[in-house]
Design a protein around this motif. Structure first.
Motif, PDB file in Angstrom:
ATOM      1  N   ALA A   1       0.869  -1.177   0.000  1.00  0.00           N
ATOM      2  CA  ALA A   1       0.000   0.000   0.000  1.00  0.00           C
ATOM      3  C   ALA A   1       0.903   1.222   0.000  1.00  0.00           C
ATOM      4  CB  ALA A   1      -0.924  -0.004   1.224  1.00  0.00           C
ATOM      5  N   PRO A   2       1.535   1.519  -1.143  1.00  0.00           N
ATOM      6  CA  PRO A   2       2.472   2.644  -1.227  1.00  0.00           C
ATOM      7  C   PRO A   2       1.798   3.961  -0.849  1.00  0.00           C
ATOM      8  CG  PRO A   2       2.541   1.274  -3.199  1.00  0.00           C
ATOM      9  CD  PRO A   2       1.346   0.849  -2.431  1.00  0.00           C
ATOM     10  N   PRO A   3       2.465   4.822  -0.089  1.00  0.00           N
ATOM     11  CA  PRO A   3       3.854   4.726   0.367  1.00  0.00           C
ATOM     12  C   PRO A   3       3.991   4.202   1.795  1.00  0.00           C
ATOM     13  CG  PRO A   3       3.084   6.945   0.718  1.00  0.00           C
ATOM     14  CD  PRO A   3       1.910   6.181   0.138  1.00  0.00           C
ATOM     15  N   PHE A   4       2.936   3.583   2.339  1.00  0.00           N
ATOM     16  CA  PHE A   4       2.987   3.102   3.719  1.00  0.00           C
ATOM     17  C   PHE A   4       3.630   1.728   3.838  1.00  0.00           C
ATOM     18  CE2 PHE A   4      -0.085   6.461   3.857  1.00  0.00           C
ATOM     19  CZ  PHE A   4       0.112   7.050   5.092  1.00  0.00           C
ATOM     20  N   ALA A   5       3.449   0.897   2.838  1.00  0.00           N
ATOM     21  CA  ALA A   5       4.069  -0.425   2.825  1.00  0.00           C
ATOM     22  C   ALA A   5       4.405  -0.787   1.388  1.00  0.00           C
ATOM     23  CB  ALA A   5       3.143  -1.465   3.441  1.00  0.00           C
ATOM     24  N   MET A   6       5.701  -1.007   1.123  1.00  0.00           N
ATOM     25  CA  MET A   6       6.153  -1.321  -0.233  1.00  0.00           C
ATOM     26  C   MET A   6       7.206  -2.421  -0.159  1.00  0.00           C
ATOM     27  SD  MET A   6       6.514   2.593  -1.685  1.00  0.00           S
ATOM     28  CE  MET A   6       7.325   3.214  -0.209  1.00  0.00           C
ATOM     29  N   LYS A   7       7.280  -3.222  -1.218  1.00  0.00           N
ATOM     30  CA  LYS A   7       8.254  -4.313  -1.267  1.00  0.00           C
ATOM     31  C   LYS A   7       9.173  -4.088  -2.460  1.00  0.00           C
ATOM     32  CE  LYS A   7       6.746  -8.441  -2.296  1.00  0.00           C
ATOM     33  NZ  LYS A   7       6.122  -9.771  -2.220  1.00  0.00           N
ATOM     34  N   ASN A   8      10.489  -4.128  -2.212  1.00  0.00           N
ATOM     35  CA  ASN A   8      11.426  -3.927  -3.308  1.00  0.00           C
ATOM     36  C   ASN A   8      11.699  -5.229  -4.048  1.00  0.00           C
ATOM     37  OD1 ASN A   8      13.268  -5.387  -1.753  1.00  0.00           O
ATOM     38  ND2 ASN A   8      14.265  -3.544  -0.947  1.00  0.00           N
ATOM     39  N   GLU A   9      12.596  -5.187  -5.007  1.00  0.00           N
ATOM     40  CA  GLU A   9      12.867  -6.358  -5.847  1.00  0.00           C
ATOM     41  C   GLU A   9      13.479  -7.514  -5.063  1.00  0.00           C
ATOM     42  OE1 GLU A   9      15.303  -4.992  -9.017  1.00  0.00           O
ATOM     43  OE2 GLU A   9      13.686  -3.832  -9.988  1.00  0.00           O
ATOM     44  N   ASP A  10      14.133  -7.211  -3.953  1.00  0.00           N
ATOM     45  CA  ASP A  10      14.735  -8.250  -3.118  1.00  0.00           C
ATOM     46  C   ASP A  10      13.755  -8.840  -2.122  1.00  0.00           C
ATOM     47  OD1 ASP A  10      17.170  -7.830  -4.389  1.00  0.00           O
ATOM     48  OD2 ASP A  10      17.740  -6.247  -2.973  1.00  0.00           O
ATOM     49  N   GLY A  11      12.487  -8.368  -2.165  1.00  0.00           N
ATOM     50  CA  GLY A  11      11.487  -8.885  -1.237  1.00  0.00           C
ATOM     51  C   GLY A  11      11.505  -8.227   0.126  1.00  0.00           C
ATOM     52  N   GLU A  12      12.307  -7.177   0.303  1.00  0.00           N
ATOM     53  CA  GLU A  12      12.366  -6.476   1.573  1.00  0.00           C
ATOM     54  C   GLU A  12      11.294  -5.386   1.627  1.00  0.00           C
ATOM     55  OE1 GLU A  12      16.256  -4.996   2.235  1.00  0.00           O
ATOM     56  OE2 GLU A  12      17.187  -6.984   2.357  1.00  0.00           O
ATOM     57  N   TRP A  13      10.730  -5.231   2.810  1.00  0.00           N
ATOM     58  CA  TRP A  13       9.636  -4.272   2.998  1.00  0.00           C
ATOM     59  C   TRP A  13      10.170  -2.929   3.485  1.00  0.00           C
ATOM     60  CZ3 TRP A  13       4.724  -5.142   1.456  1.00  0.00           C
ATOM     61  CH2 TRP A  13       4.381  -6.466   1.163  1.00  0.00           C
ATOM     62  N   HIS A  14       9.531  -1.866   3.002  1.00  0.00           N
ATOM     63  CA  HIS A  14       9.862  -0.519   3.460  1.00  0.00           C
ATOM     64  C   HIS A  14       8.635   0.355   3.270  1.00  0.00           C
ATOM     65  CE1 HIS A  14      10.386   1.198  -0.697  1.00  0.00           C
ATOM     66  NE2 HIS A  14      10.480  -0.093  -0.971  1.00  0.00           N
ATOM     67  N   GLY A  15       8.698   1.582   3.750  1.00  0.00           N
ATOM     68  CA  GLY A  15       7.554   2.490   3.657  1.00  0.00           C
ATOM     69  C   GLY A  15       7.288   3.144   5.004  1.00  0.00           C
ATOM     70  N   LEU A  16       6.366   4.083   5.030  1.00  0.00           N
ATOM     71  CA  LEU A  16       6.098   4.856   6.247  1.00  0.00           C
ATOM     72  C   LEU A  16       5.666   3.978   7.415  1.00  0.00           C
ATOM     73  CD1 LEU A  16       4.218   7.883   4.633  1.00  0.00           C
ATOM     74  CD2 LEU A  16       6.424   7.966   5.805  1.00  0.00           C
ATOM     75  N   ALA A  17       4.673   3.106   7.204  1.00  0.00           N
ATOM     76  CA  ALA A  17       4.189   2.254   8.294  1.00  0.00           C
ATOM     77  C   ALA A  17       5.216   1.197   8.672  1.00  0.00           C
ATOM     78  CB  ALA A  17       2.868   1.592   7.903  1.00  0.00           C
ATOM     79  N   ILE A  18       5.941   0.690   7.684  1.00  0.00           N
ATOM     80  CA  ILE A  18       6.951  -0.335   7.943  1.00  0.00           C
ATOM     81  C   ILE A  18       8.077   0.228   8.808  1.00  0.00           C
ATOM     82  CG2 ILE A  18       8.650  -1.865   6.902  1.00  0.00           C
ATOM     83  CD1 ILE A  18       5.753  -2.734   6.451  1.00  0.00           C
ATOM     84  N   GLU A  19       8.561   1.424   8.466  1.00  0.00           N
ATOM     85  CA  GLU A  19       9.633   2.032   9.245  1.00  0.00           C
ATOM     86  C   GLU A  19       9.146   2.418  10.631  1.00  0.00           C
ATOM     87  OE1 GLU A  19      12.623   1.796   8.175  1.00  0.00           O
ATOM     88  OE2 GLU A  19      11.843   0.979   6.281  1.00  0.00           O
ATOM     89  N   LEU A  20       7.894   2.826  10.721  1.00  0.00           N
ATOM     90  CA  LEU A  20       7.317   3.127  12.035  1.00  0.00           C
ATOM     91  C   LEU A  20       7.347   1.880  12.916  1.00  0.00           C
ATOM     92  CD1 LEU A  20       5.737   5.002  13.972  1.00  0.00           C
ATOM     93  CD2 LEU A  20       3.634   4.201  12.848  1.00  0.00           C
ATOM     94  N   TRP A  21       6.925   0.740  12.351  1.00  0.00           N
ATOM     95  CA  TRP A  21       6.945  -0.504  13.109  1.00  0.00           C
ATOM     96  C   TRP A  21       8.381  -0.903  13.471  1.00  0.00           C
ATOM     97  CZ3 TRP A  21       4.419  -3.707  16.058  1.00  0.00           C
ATOM     98  CH2 TRP A  21       4.973  -4.955  16.316  1.00  0.00           C
ATOM     99  N   ARG A  22       9.310  -0.752  12.554  1.00  0.00           N
ATOM    100  CA  ARG A  22      10.700  -1.110  12.834  1.00  0.00           C
ATOM    101  C   ARG A  22      11.249  -0.321  14.027  1.00  0.00           C
ATOM    102  NH1 ARG A  22      11.946  -1.806   6.861  1.00  0.00           N
ATOM    103  NH2 ARG A  22      12.183  -4.068   6.654  1.00  0.00           N
ATOM    104  N   ASN A  23      10.928   0.975  14.048  1.00  0.00           N
ATOM    105  CA  ASN A  23      11.405   1.802  15.155  1.00  0.00           C
ATOM    106  C   ASN A  23      10.786   1.372  16.476  1.00  0.00           C
ATOM    107  OD1 ASN A  23      12.985   3.324  13.422  1.00  0.00           O
ATOM    108  ND2 ASN A  23      11.412   4.888  13.113  1.00  0.00           N
ATOM    109  N   ILE A  24       9.486   1.052  16.448  1.00  0.00           N
ATOM    110  CA  ILE A  24       8.812   0.584  17.666  1.00  0.00           C
ATOM    111  C   ILE A  24       9.418  -0.745  18.128  1.00  0.00           C
ATOM    112  CG2 ILE A  24       6.629  -0.295  18.587  1.00  0.00           C
ATOM    113  CD1 ILE A  24       5.205   1.717  16.747  1.00  0.00           C
ATOM    114  N   ALA A  25       9.566  -1.675  17.193  1.00  0.00           N
ATOM    115  CA  ALA A  25      10.087  -3.004  17.532  1.00  0.00           C
ATOM    116  C   ALA A  25      11.516  -2.925  18.055  1.00  0.00           C
ATOM    117  CB  ALA A  25      10.016  -3.913  16.306  1.00  0.00           C
ATOM    118  N   GLU A  26      12.330  -2.070  17.447  1.00  0.00           N
ATOM    119  CA  GLU A  26      13.709  -1.930  17.898  1.00  0.00           C
ATOM    120  C   GLU A  26      13.757  -1.361  19.309  1.00  0.00           C
ATOM    121  OE1 GLU A  26      17.924   0.150  16.490  1.00  0.00           O
ATOM    122  OE2 GLU A  26      16.084   0.438  15.331  1.00  0.00           O
ATOM    123  N   GLY A  27      12.911  -0.359  19.567  1.00  0.00           N
ATOM    124  CA  GLY A  27      12.887   0.241  20.900  1.00  0.00           C
ATOM    125  C   GLY A  27      12.388  -0.709  21.972  1.00  0.00           C
ATOM    126  N   LYS A  28      11.449  -1.587  21.609  1.00  0.00           N
ATOM    127  CA  LYS A  28      10.887  -2.522  22.591  1.00  0.00           C
ATOM    128  C   LYS A  28      11.616  -3.855  22.619  1.00  0.00           C
ATOM    129  CE  LYS A  28       7.928  -1.427  24.632  1.00  0.00           C
ATOM    130  NZ  LYS A  28       7.863  -0.570  25.838  1.00  0.00           N
TER     131      LYS A  28
END
Length: 354
Positions: A34-61
């Motif tokens: 759901a660009p730009p909140f969740a996007m998948k690149n050619e390598d199958g890795e996820w990125h985007g606004l919501a994805i990075e938000l979750w990564r920051n939360i998960a890293e902090g917790k």
């Protein structure tokens, strides 16, 4: 920053318990493109606004997790049956979904957008607007009024001015002509009332014609101007009269149904926008920021978004009902969205429009 993933996480969870709350070390997090909140690149890795938000939360917790791709319905169903510990993306909080799962505090507020085709520029489009049903109705209504006034002139003059207003159809035609040239203030002078009744009628018609012609001119100008700057529609009130598309089981699906608007289902935003561009649809309705981003990225110059947004949407992270993770994730989420970096990311990805 990517976190370590445990491949055995899902198999350790029972259908009624999420992996994280069951004591397993790795969370299974569902998402969908759901660009730009969740996007998948050619390598199958996820990125985007919501994805990075979750990564920051998960890293902090200190959460260990892995992403799995799902569809929109599966992001909710998977939380219910224990397959997923969280669903992250452009997921709208609705009353229907809240009955099935829990949501965090909203991290983004928006509304629904409408994409339609641009009008054909130039004189051809202006010429086409003269052949619309509305324009035809206005011309017929004005012609009927001129005929009515013309008949009244003929009735008043046919016995006093038989040369200019003779008996029969020719006299009625003369009355129509006189009423038309009087309304337009042309006044050729080839015909004029001679009777007292005809002169009084002519005087009344002159003043009335000033108001009528001004109103009619404004209506025509407004109609032609709107046709120049708008596509197939100009607002949500017109959706019920055109061909509309959206995504099944989405929040826009519910909104359109509540508005009584019928629409066709499309698998994703790209397919819907391509249908509008090809003329298969008159409008596509979905989340405003997703539409705005996709129109820009797909570079479909024939499409335009209508100004503003309609309805109300709040994006949140979905969790299993009664999840113990909701409170700590809420606290971390609020800290993230209050940060300058979050605002900068929104500005970078969405611009000033959102």
């Amino acid at each position: 920053m990517a976190l370590a993933v445990s491949a055995q996480a899902q198999t350790q969870a029972s259908p009624q318990e999420s992996t994280a709350e069951n004591g397993a070390n790795s969370m299974v997090v569902a998402t969908r493109e759901a660009p730009p909140f969740a996007m998948k690149n050619e390598d199958g890795e996820w990125h985007g606004l919501a994805i990075e938000l979750w990564r920051n939360i998960a890293e902090g917790k200190g959460y260990d997790y892995r992403f799995v791709e799902s569809d929109l319905a599966g992001m909710i169903d998977g939380l219910q049956d224990g397959r997923y510990d969280a669903s992250v993306g452009a997921l709208t909080i609705t009353a229907e979904r809240e009955e099935l799962v829990d949501f965090t505090h909203p991290f983004y507020a928006t509304g629904f957008g409408i994409v339609t085709r641009k009008s054909s520029p130039g004189w051809l489009n202006l010429f086409n607007n003269f052949f619309t049903l509305g324009f035809l109705k206005a011309v017929l209504a004005l012609s009927a009024l001129l005929m009515l006034v013309g008949v009244l002139f003929w009735l008043a003059e046919r016995k006093h001015n038989t040369e200019e207003f003779p008996e029969g159809a020719r006299g009625i035609g003369s009355g129509f002509w006189f009423s038309a040239v009087t309304m337009t203030t042309v006044g050729y002078g080839d015909k004029a009332p001679r009777s007292t009744a005809g002169k009084i009628l002519a005087l009344i018609w002159m003043f009335a014609a000033i108001i009528i012609i001004s109103t009619f001119t404004g209506m025509i100008a407004s109609s032609l101007t709107a046709g120049q700057i708008s596509g197939a529609i100009s607002g949500p009130d017109e959706l019920d009269s055109v061909k509309v598309g959206s995504i099944e089981k989405s929040a826009s699906d519910e909104w359109l149904s509540d508005q009584g608007v019928g629409f066709s289902h499309y698998p994703d935003v790209a397919a819907g926008l391509e249908a509008v561009d090809a003329g298969e649809l008159d409008a596509f309705v979905y989340d405003a920021p997703l539409l705005r981003y996709s129109v820009k990225q797909m570079q479909l110059g024939n499409l335009r978004m209508l100004p503003g947004s309609f309805g109300r949407q709040d994006y949140g992270i979905a969790l299993p009902a009664g999840s113990a993770l909701r409170e700590p994730i809420d606290i971390a989420l609020l800290r993230e969205i209050e940060s300058r970096s979050w605002r900068d990311d929104l500005q970078k990805m969405l611009g000033k429009g959102d």
